[in-house]
Design a protein around this motif. Structure first.
Motif, mmCIF file in Angstrom:
data_model
loop_
_atom_site.group_PDB
_atom_site.id
_atom_site.type_symbol
_atom_site.label_atom_id
_atom_site.label_comp_id
_atom_site.label_asym_id
_atom_site.label_seq_id
_atom_site.Cartn_x
_atom_site.Cartn_y
_atom_site.Cartn_z
ATOM 1 N N LYS A 57 0.802 -1.231 0.000
ATOM 2 C CA LYS A 57 0.000 0.000 0.000
ATOM 3 C C LYS A 57 0.826 1.267 0.000
ATOM 4 O O LYS A 57 0.325 2.342 -0.284
ATOM 5 N N ARG A 59 1.959 2.285 2.906
ATOM 6 C CA ARG A 59 1.303 2.849 4.087
ATOM 7 C C ARG A 59 2.334 3.237 5.139
ATOM 8 O O ARG A 59 3.264 2.482 5.408
ATOM 9 N N SER A 144 -7.914 -0.847 4.308
ATOM 10 C CA SER A 144 -8.583 -0.776 3.017
ATOM 11 C C SER A 144 -7.558 -1.091 1.927
ATOM 12 O O SER A 144 -6.383 -0.748 2.057
ATOM 13 N N ASN A 146 -6.535 -0.027 -0.906
ATOM 14 C CA ASN A 146 -6.169 1.005 -1.877
ATOM 15 C C ASN A 146 -4.700 1.354 -1.706
ATOM 16 O O ASN A 146 -4.100 1.064 -0.666
ATOM 17 N N SER A 152 -10.732 4.635 -0.956
ATOM 18 C CA SER A 152 -10.821 3.197 -0.676
ATOM 19 C C SER A 152 -11.529 2.478 -1.824
ATOM 20 O O SER A 152 -12.337 3.074 -2.529
ATOM 21 N N GLU A 181 -15.921 3.324 5.138
ATOM 22 C CA GLU A 181 -15.348 2.375 6.087
ATOM 23 C C GLU A 181 -16.152 2.278 7.383
ATOM 24 O O GLU A 181 -17.061 3.066 7.635
HETATM 25 MG MG MG Z 1 -7.909 3.224 4.568
#
Ligand code: MG
Ligand code: TXA
Length: 338
Positions: A57, A59, A144, A146, A152, A181
């Motif tokens: 991701k 992230r 999520s 994405n 998302s 979400e």
């Molecule tokens: Mg998210």
């Protein structure tokens, strides 16, 4: 209300779900549908597997993941204590779009919780998600599915668009139901606090456990959010998004921006879609039923990217019921510009 129980689909998908569960057991990451948005799942007890989620991701490592379970009894290995308020919320809203933050045990992989002593847990109400968790035999940590910062995913195609080549696979369960979400509430503190508005509304929660606190950062930009994920720009299309509180002004804004040579988009609803003369006009559900706006929100934001919109004006929505979650996501996508 949230149950996505497509029995025939489940039958149809059973071999795919088994295969996906094998990948999870082997320490790989798999995207799967939930009733809110698609999640990117890995074994919550396997540190190496969790690292792959963050990598795929892009992230930030200080943003903790939600752990998904299929049975309430899985809780006891994951958390030290389930206070009475949490039990009431579980009875009322699980399976469903409510994530409950509780004090964690040490069985969970370190990076799932990003160093916090709490963990967010939820039981999704989607038959594919539930049977995947059961088949994997482990709790599944999943943000999520994405690319970090993007809207998302509410379809398997959104996942493939963002993560193709970076993950082991995606179980395609069609379009998700709620569209935004889960609601995140902290039950590890003395007074229950709402961190992220989502599929279950604050009013619904308060009907069950009485008045709750709201993270001040949800109202005031100056406050630091209690939930790490809420501090990042999120859900954002590539073009600059502006929320227009008085939607009668949108037409003028569109004209001005077009005269300057920009490709301009407008996010509206079915009721008003014919009124705008922009390069891209997207009807995001029906204003008189905000749950349809929530369902279509992320697909609508992604549509502007597909059409290369440079500037996007969106109508504002009433901050009531699920509209609170919709406006929270739009405000983040617009980076607070109203
Ligand atoms: Mg998210
Ligand atoms: O509906 C959903 O919740 C979806 C589906 C896949 O379940 N998942 C999802 O995950 O939205 P994610 O990672 O995109 O958002 C999780 C949010 C973040 O804002 C994160 O900071 C917060 O929950 N969170 C998770 N654990 C937390 C904790 N222990 N304390 C505070 N916030 C936490």
């Amino acid at each position: 209300r949230w149950i996505v129980d497509k029995e025939d689909q489940l039958l149809h998908k059973s071999s795919e779900i088994k295969e996906a569960a094998l990948w999870i057991k082997k320490g790989e990451v798999i995207a799967f549908p939930t009733e809110t948005v698609y999640g990117l799942g890995a074994n919550a007890l396997d540190e190496k597997a969790i690292q792959k989620i963050f990598q795929a991701k892009g992230r930030p490592s200080d943003n903790p993941l939600i752990v998904h379970i299929a049975k309430e009894e899985q809780l006891k290995d994951l958390v030290t204590d389930v206070p009475l308020v949490a039990k009431k919320l579980i009875n009322a809203f699980w399976p469903g779009p409510l994530t409950i933050i509780l004090k964690r045990t040490n069985s969970i992989a370190e990076s799932v919780t990003a160093g916090l002593d709490t963990v967010g847990i939820r039981m999704p109400s989607h038959s594919i998600a539930l049977s995947l968790i059961e088949a994997a035999g482990v709790p599944i940590a999943a943000p999520s599915a994405n690319q970090s910062g993007k809207p998302s995913p509410t379809t398997a195609n959104h996942v493939i668009h963002d993560l193709d080549g970076k993950i082991a696979g995606v179980v395609d369960g069609g379009v998700t139901g709620v569209g935004v979400e889960s609601t995140v509430v902290d039950c590890s503190v003395d007074r229950v606090m709402l961190y992220r508005p989502g599929g279950v509304t604050k009013e619904e929660i308060e009907d069950v456990i009485g008045a709750i606190e709201v993270d001040p950062s949800l109202h005031a930009e100056t406050e630091a959010p209690r939930s790490p994920g809420m501090k990042y720009t999120h859900y954002a299309p590539t073009g600059q998004l502006y929320i227009v509180s008085d939607c009668r002004k949108i037409k003028d804004y569109v004209q001005e921006a077009r005269i300057k040579g920009h490709r301009v988009g407008v996010l509206t609803t079915e009721e008003r879609v014919a009124e705008y003369d922009a390069d891209i006009v997207v009807a995001c559900g029906k204003r008189d039923d905000l749950s349809t706006v929530a369902q279509k929100l992320y697909d609508s934001l992604r549509a502007f990217d597909g059409q290369k919109a440079e500037i996007i004006y969106t109508e504002a929505f009433p901050k009531e019921g699920i509209g609170i979650a919709v406006m929270n996501r739009l405000e983040k996508a617009a980076d607070g510009v109203i």
